[in-house]
Design a protein around this motif. Structure first.
Motif, PDB file in Angstrom:
ATOM      1  N   GLN A  16       0.797  -1.234   0.000  1.00 25.45           N
ATOM      2  CA  GLN A  16       0.000   0.000   0.000  1.00 25.45           C
ATOM      3  C   GLN A  16       0.836   1.294   0.000  1.00 25.45           C
ATOM      4  O   GLN A  16       0.534   2.210  -0.769  1.00 25.45           O
ATOM      5  CB  GLN A  16      -0.901  -0.053   1.240  1.00 25.45           C
ATOM      6  CG  GLN A  16      -1.985   0.954   1.303  1.00 25.45           C
ATOM      7  CD  GLN A  16      -2.920   0.600   2.474  1.00 25.45           C
ATOM      8  OE1 GLN A  16      -3.849  -0.179   2.314  1.00 25.45           O
ATOM      9  NE2 GLN A  16      -2.648   1.152   3.624  1.00 25.45           N
ATOM     10  N   PRO A  17       1.891   1.394   0.834  1.00 20.66           N
ATOM     11  CA  PRO A  17       2.639   2.663   0.827  1.00 20.66           C
ATOM     12  C   PRO A  17       3.624   2.816  -0.329  1.00 20.66           C
ATOM     13  O   PRO A  17       4.264   3.864  -0.442  1.00 20.66           O
ATOM     14  CB  PRO A  17       3.379   2.643   2.172  1.00 20.66           C
ATOM     15  CG  PRO A  17       3.502   1.214   2.529  1.00 20.66           C
ATOM     16  CD  PRO A  17       2.343   0.498   1.904  1.00 20.66           C
ATOM     17  N   VAL A  53      -5.610   5.470  -2.611  1.00 22.66           N
ATOM     18  CA  VAL A  53      -4.628   4.376  -2.581  1.00 22.66           C
ATOM     19  C   VAL A  53      -4.581   3.691  -3.945  1.00 22.66           C
ATOM     20  O   VAL A  53      -5.108   2.606  -4.144  1.00 22.66           O
ATOM     21  CB  VAL A  53      -4.978   3.341  -1.479  1.00 22.66           C
ATOM     22  CG1 VAL A  53      -3.817   2.369  -1.277  1.00 22.66           C
ATOM     23  CG2 VAL A  53      -5.329   4.011  -0.153  1.00 22.66           C
ATOM     24  N   CYS A 237       6.969   3.526   6.274  1.00 20.88           N
ATOM     25  CA  CYS A 237       6.291   4.787   6.021  1.00 20.88           C
ATOM     26  C   CYS A 237       7.096   5.605   5.023  1.00 20.88           C
ATOM     27  O   CYS A 237       8.277   5.855   5.228  1.00 20.88           O
ATOM     28  CB  CYS A 237       6.162   5.560   7.319  1.00 20.88           C
ATOM     29  SG  CYS A 237       5.558   7.232   7.084  1.00 20.88           S
ATOM     30  N   PRO A 238       6.486   6.033   3.927  1.00 20.15           N
ATOM     31  CA  PRO A 238       7.252   6.810   2.952  1.00 20.15           C
ATOM     32  C   PRO A 238       7.694   8.167   3.493  1.00 20.15           C
ATOM     33  O   PRO A 238       8.584   8.796   2.936  1.00 20.15           O
ATOM     34  CB  PRO A 238       6.270   6.975   1.784  1.00 20.15           C
ATOM     35  CG  PRO A 238       4.921   6.677   2.331  1.00 20.15           C
ATOM     36  CD  PRO A 238       5.109   5.801   3.524  1.00 20.15           C
TER      37      PRO A 238
END
Lengths: 302, 302
Positions: A16-17, A53, A237-238
């Motif tokens: 997802q990220p 997303v 986490c980006p």
């Protein structure tokens, strides 16, 4: 039945990220590899807004292919009733309903209050006959916006949901990775005592601060036997370069194998899949076993 | 007295595998930073053969400077009587005697059998009046050459040493990082039961397979209150690129702080030291807190 069940959440929480779209066939190759290595429960994706997303835009195709894998039990995350219906229409038989304890986080994540999420869940239940349910209690320990979450608040939310569907599996989620072993053990023990009718408990941890495996052991000590993990520790986490995300599946499998507990996972089959997942462009892999095993003499590799 | 004591072993176990010589003043800057952040017990170096471990060639100078730091309690690792006498002549008042359970590892590391190491320790004791002693039981769980070590073998070695000096602190060392939480908890519990006269127990873990903090929690559950850790998680094996080594001091301090246990460490003061240590040329840093904290909003940094 294995002693411990690992739910592979990489295809949802891990992918997802990642900003760059992972081609559907690449997602499926990793999912197939996980299933072939013995990971039957796979969070294959999410039905969510594709504007928010875009990585999950191929959820229908991924679900259909995963359903076709022998023995696979794909669960699909849904944030609200509309997306739950999309998932059901696509053939989903196992849904993950997510609600945050923290109002700020639920509003940011789901765009409604936790109370409205519970009400929407209640209203949807007649449509979920025969559907297996996982309920994710997000920010059960700590919130990215407001910090530490009081155990009483988490217990209150679990209680409201469990009153509706005690036959679901409830996962306490350490969304930020800032839960500590004492917090994890204490909240799981309190939940098990307060809601004895709940069918199953799970723990969803993150390894951002290095506590992923310690927290899994703490939950295990409190009786939990279902653990979420992501292949190659994807899910960083980006916004925090180098801050890894989920606990790596291969690390969890290795830890339990060392203790003589069965997870049903063939680590030798899983490691090439983990290496493939770690190489995904734009990913932020974590975990240690992948690299440590690469340097082991063969007679010590087990 | 803090609830938990962290022994900073970075200047010995962390620096030792770094091939490029770290200038003495750089070593001292890191040691001073650790001491100023509240780490009083510091394994400042080793008296060993400088041909085998050139990084430790400045042990005399490092020891002298560390002894001069207010509150610092430097301990120096020694592999045999000859080097112990060098350490004493240089002013050491706290020695770390190391013996492996595994004969293959002791022969590789110390060039004698474990029995000969014990005999040399016994013969040296009259010269160690008034000297504080830590005894490191290396390969207590697993050996890089022969794999898993039987608990009985570890208990036997601890028993022979503890009969000679029960007032020492005994550290069970997970030399390879392949101990698991059940193994760590079980062996510590067995040792505490078998040798109740031993003054203190410590656990020296490695994070090579990601189990560093989980194993520390397991040892803590068995009553251990002294833990070795290395600033920035230094200590990675140069033969396993990317396989990190010691548990990162900042991760251990963060974990106990989250649980409300005192370590005496000021994490805000320690993090810049950890960043400096992580930047040492040729080092192989590990740990998560350093990177995770860099990305935190200020109000959530605690």
């Amino acid at each position: 039945m294995p002693d411990v069940t690992i739910v592979e959440v990489g295809p949802r929480d891990g992918f997802q990220p990642i900003a760059r779209f992972i081609p559907t066939e690449e997602k499926l190759a990793i999912i197939q590899g996980c299933a072939a290595a013995g990971l039957h429960r796979i969070e294959a994706g999410a039905f969510v807004g594709t504007a928010a997303v875009p990585q999950m835009a191929d959820a229908e195709a991924v679900l259909a292919a995963t359903l076709a894998l022998p023995g696979a039990d794909p669960q699909m995350l849904v944030p609200n009733a509309r997306h739950a219906r999309r998932a059901l229409a696509a053939g989903a038989r196992h849904l993950v309903w997510v609600v945050s304890v923290s109002e700020a986080h639920n509003r940011s994540n789901i765009r409604m209050s936790p109370a409205d999420s519970v009400a929407e869940f209640a209203a949807l239940l007649p449509e979920l006959e025969g559907v297996r349910l996982r309920v994710n209690i997000a920010t059960a320990f700590d919130c990215p916006f407001t910090g530490r979450v009081a155990p009483e608040a988490a217990l209150d939310l679990v209680g409201r949901l469990a009153a509706l569907r005690p036959d679901a599996e409830y996962a306490l989620c350490d969304t930020t990775g800032r839960a500590d072993p004492a917090h994890v053990a204490g909240l799981h023990a309190a939940c098990a005592e307060a809601f004895p009718r709940v069918a199953a408990w799970a723990f969803h941890g993150h390894d951002t601060y290095g506590l992923g495996l310690a927290n899994i052991m703490a939950a295990h000590g409190a009786g939990v036997r279902v653990f979420d993990a992501a292949i190659a520790g994807l899910g960083g986490c980006p916004f925090a370069p180098g801050a890894t995300g989920n606990v790596a599946t291969e690390d969890v499998a290795w830890m339990f194998a060392r203790m003589g507990a069965s997870t049903g996972v063939d680590l030798g089959a899983l490691l090439p899949v983990a290496r493939r997942a770690a190489a995904l462009p734009g990913g932020c892999p974590g975990g240690r076993v992948r690299q440590a095993m690469a340097a082991r003499p063969a007679h010590l590799a087990a």
